[in-house]
Design an enzyme around this catalytic site. Structure first.
Site, PDB file in Angstrom:
ATOM      1  N   THR A   1      -0.467   1.714   7.191  1.00  0.00           N
ATOM      2  CA  THR A   1      -0.459   0.498   6.383  1.00  0.00           C
ATOM      3  C   THR A   1      -0.448  -0.710   7.314  1.00  0.00           C
ATOM      4  O   THR A   1       0.187  -0.685   8.364  1.00  0.00           O
ATOM      5  CB  THR A   1       0.744   0.455   5.417  1.00  0.00           C
ATOM      6  OG1 THR A   1       0.806  -0.840   4.825  1.00  0.00           O
ATOM      7  CG2 THR A   1       2.061   0.744   6.115  1.00  0.00           C
ATOM      8  N   GLY A   2      -1.165  -1.747   6.923  1.00  0.00           N
ATOM      9  CA  GLY A   2      -1.263  -2.949   7.760  1.00  0.00           C
ATOM     10  C   GLY A   2      -2.647  -3.553   7.596  1.00  0.00           C
ATOM     11  O   GLY A   2      -3.364  -3.212   6.653  1.00  0.00           O
ATOM     12  N   THR A   3      -3.013  -4.417   8.517  1.00  0.00           N
ATOM     13  CA  THR A   3      -4.313  -5.089   8.424  1.00  0.00           C
ATOM     14  C   THR A   3      -5.435  -4.072   8.637  1.00  0.00           C
ATOM     15  O   THR A   3      -5.696  -3.630   9.752  1.00  0.00           O
ATOM     16  CB  THR A   3      -4.404  -6.197   9.493  1.00  0.00           C
ATOM     17  OG1 THR A   3      -3.190  -6.941   9.458  1.00  0.00           O
ATOM     18  CG2 THR A   3      -5.581  -7.121   9.236  1.00  0.00           C
ATOM     19  N   GLY A   4      -6.110  -3.723   7.543  1.00  0.00           N
ATOM     20  CA  GLY A   4      -7.039  -2.604   7.562  1.00  0.00           C
ATOM     21  C   GLY A   4      -8.142  -2.728   8.592  1.00  0.00           C
ATOM     22  O   GLY A   4      -8.532  -1.734   9.227  1.00  0.00           O
TER      23      GLY A   4
ATOM     24  N   THR B   1       0.875  -1.186   0.000  1.00  0.00           N
ATOM     25  CA  THR B   1       0.000   0.000   0.000  1.00  0.00           C
ATOM     26  C   THR B   1       0.904   1.226   0.000  1.00  0.00           C
ATOM     27  O   THR B   1       2.023   1.167   0.507  1.00  0.00           O
ATOM     28  CB  THR B   1      -0.863  -0.039   1.286  1.00  0.00           C
ATOM     29  OG1 THR B   1      -1.850  -1.040   1.124  1.00  0.00           O
ATOM     30  CG2 THR B   1      -1.531   1.300   1.604  1.00  0.00           C
TER      31      THR B   1
ATOM     32  N   ARG C   1     -15.141  -5.556  -0.113  1.00  0.00           N
ATOM     33  CA  ARG C   1     -14.422  -5.278   1.139  1.00  0.00           C
ATOM     34  C   ARG C   1     -13.725  -3.907   1.059  1.00  0.00           C
ATOM     35  O   ARG C   1     -13.106  -3.581   0.055  1.00  0.00           O
ATOM     36  CB  ARG C   1     -13.385  -6.376   1.382  1.00  0.00           C
ATOM     37  CG  ARG C   1     -12.524  -6.188   2.643  1.00  0.00           C
ATOM     38  CD  ARG C   1     -11.195  -5.540   2.335  1.00  0.00           C
ATOM     39  NE  ARG C   1     -10.327  -5.469   3.515  1.00  0.00           N
ATOM     40  CZ  ARG C   1      -9.199  -4.787   3.571  1.00  0.00           C
ATOM     41  NH1 ARG C   1      -8.789  -4.101   2.521  1.00  0.00           N
ATOM     42  NH2 ARG C   1      -8.451  -4.769   4.656  1.00  0.00           N
ATOM     43  N   VAL C   2     -13.843  -3.130   2.092  1.00  0.00           N
ATOM     44  CA  VAL C   2     -13.156  -1.841   2.153  1.00  0.00           C
ATOM     45  C   VAL C   2     -12.251  -1.846   3.380  1.00  0.00           C
ATOM     46  O   VAL C   2     -12.679  -2.221   4.472  1.00  0.00           O
ATOM     47  CB  VAL C   2     -14.169  -0.673   2.254  1.00  0.00           C
ATOM     48  CG1 VAL C   2     -13.448   0.654   2.413  1.00  0.00           C
ATOM     49  CG2 VAL C   2     -15.064  -0.640   1.013  1.00  0.00           C
ATOM     50  N   GLY C   3     -10.992  -1.460   3.188  1.00  0.00           N
ATOM     51  CA  GLY C   3     -10.045  -1.431   4.298  1.00  0.00           C
ATOM     52  C   GLY C   3      -9.984  -0.063   4.957  1.00  0.00           C
ATOM     53  O   GLY C   3     -10.895   0.762   4.830  1.00  0.00           O
TER      54      GLY C   3
HETATM   55  N1  ASP Z   1      -4.238  -1.295   4.964  1.00  0.00           N
HETATM   56  C1  ASP Z   1      -4.474  -1.896   3.679  1.00  0.00           C
HETATM   57  C2  ASP Z   1      -5.852  -2.506   3.675  1.00  0.00           C
HETATM   58  O1  ASP Z   1      -6.220  -3.126   4.638  1.00  0.00           O
HETATM   59  C3  ASP Z   1      -3.493  -2.960   3.319  1.00  0.00           C
HETATM   60  C4  ASP Z   1      -2.035  -2.644   3.555  1.00  0.00           C
HETATM   61  O2  ASP Z   1      -1.691  -1.600   4.073  1.00  0.00           O
HETATM   62  O3  ASP Z   1      -1.198  -3.481   3.197  1.00  0.00           O
HETATM   63  O4  ASP Z   1      -6.532  -2.404   2.672  1.00  0.00           O
END
Ligand code: ASP
Length: 348
Positions: free
Chosen positions: A260-263, A209, A237-239
């Protein structure tokens, strides 16, 4: 050494004692080790990231590493040129993110991951710290640069967030050319989708991301984030990336943040706003507030990730709880540093 210096040192230690500073702050003990990427960096005008992920040395080829560093450098050069011309931080973050959206190595725009129906659904958001104006798009299919569409939503509609067909139609109505889905295709992301569909595959994969934070000569901050989300995500799905306060936040009183990470966890933790609120209500410096969110709150909710956070004085923090955070920054005097692991690689 001049005769004055020992006296200054004694005076400084005295002040530290009066202020109740002990240990590392008064210089008498080992400083507490900063969390990965957590140490504050000063005099930064623009920072970008290319996602948090697992990038122990040896897991990517030297060519891939070069490609990441080149992409970050190009984004930093483009955004900082605008700042030097006196343009606002909002222009700089949009331009920097556009460069990364156009670069197929990153999971945003061209090079975005596939959802479970082998489509690209793109999310982005942008925020202006001066007046808290913001714009966001989610589930976009046919717009080449979602970050610019997010800015259009902010500037040309009465809304903050638009989704799906409505967002793509809004783009067309504002003169943005239609982009067919094959433009976003890369073999690497296709292979990742097939791998994710294997019966023994582990959970959904993110990574790469992109985001940017900047401060301009008026000390106005701005933040922007763009992503294709997670490989094999459910359709619709929306993060966190397009959600103001979760994946992106900017406020001149505190900080500009891109996450950035697990949305899902960044949404539940209202991560970007929480970082700003910690600064606003406790007067914590950016590195401490960022570490609190990234190294304590997000892991306590069961996930990992990272942020880039820049305050209006130009102090940057980039903590992450993943093995790496692909990121880079440029200082007021034009020094560019890119980091794919936890190293410091000057590139210009
Ligand atoms: N945060 C982003 C999402 O969950 C993914 C990511 O940052 O790698 O869509």
């Amino acid at each position: 050494m001049s005769a004055l210096q020992p006296r200054l040192l004694v005076a400084a230690l005295g002040v530290a004692a009066v202020l109740g500073l002990s240990g590392s702050a008064a210089g008498s003990a080992e400083p507490a080790p900063a969390p990965p990427g957590g140490a504050a960096i000063r005099d930064v005008v623009l920072a970008v990231h290319g996602g948090a992920g697992s990038l122990p040395r040896g897991t990517i080829t030297p060519e891939q590493e070069r490609a990441y560093r080149d992409g970050l450098t190009a984004a930093l050069r483009t955004g900082s040129r605008l700042l030097r011309e006196g343009r606002p931080s909002l222009d700089a973050v949009e331009a920097a993110v556009r460069v990364l959206e156009d670069d197929p190595n990153f999971n945003a725009g061209r090079g975005a991951v596939f959802n479970t129906d082998a489509e690209h659904e793109l999310d982005a958001s942008i925020m202006n710290g001066k007046d808290l104006r913001s714009g966001a798009v989610a589930g976009v299919h046919n717009t080449k640069n979602p970050i610019s569409l997010a800015r259009m939503v902010m500037e040309r509609s009465p809304h903050v967030m638009m989704a799906g067909v409505g967002a793509d139609t809004f783009a067309l109505r504002n003169g943005v050319p239609y982009t067919t889905q094959d433009y976003f295709f890369t073999q690497r992301r296709w292979d990742a989708l097939l791998a994710a569909k294997e019966p023994d595959a582990t959970a959904e994969q993110g990574g790469s991301t992109v985001g940017a934070v900047a401060v301009d000569s008026a000390r106005d901050v701005a933040a922007a984030t763009s992503t294709g989300g997670l490989t094999n995500k459910l359709v619709g799905r929306v993060g966190d990336s397009p959600i103001i306060g979760a994946g992106t936040y900017a406020n001149n009183r505190t900080v500009a943040v891109s996450c950035t990470g697990t949305g899902e966890v960044f949404i539940r933790g209202v991560a970007a706003y929480d970082l700003s609120a910690i600064m606003e209500y406790t007067r914590a410096p950016v590195d401490r507030a960022a570490a609190k969110v990234v190294n304590e709150k997000i892991p306590s909710l069961g996930a990992t990730g990272g942020v880039i956070a820049l305050d209006p004085r130009g102090t940057l923090a980039t903590p992450h709880s993943t093995p790496g955070l692909i990121n880079g920054y440029i200082t007021r005097d034009g020094r560019i540093v890119t980091r794919v692991y936890d190293d410091e690689t000057p590139t210009g």
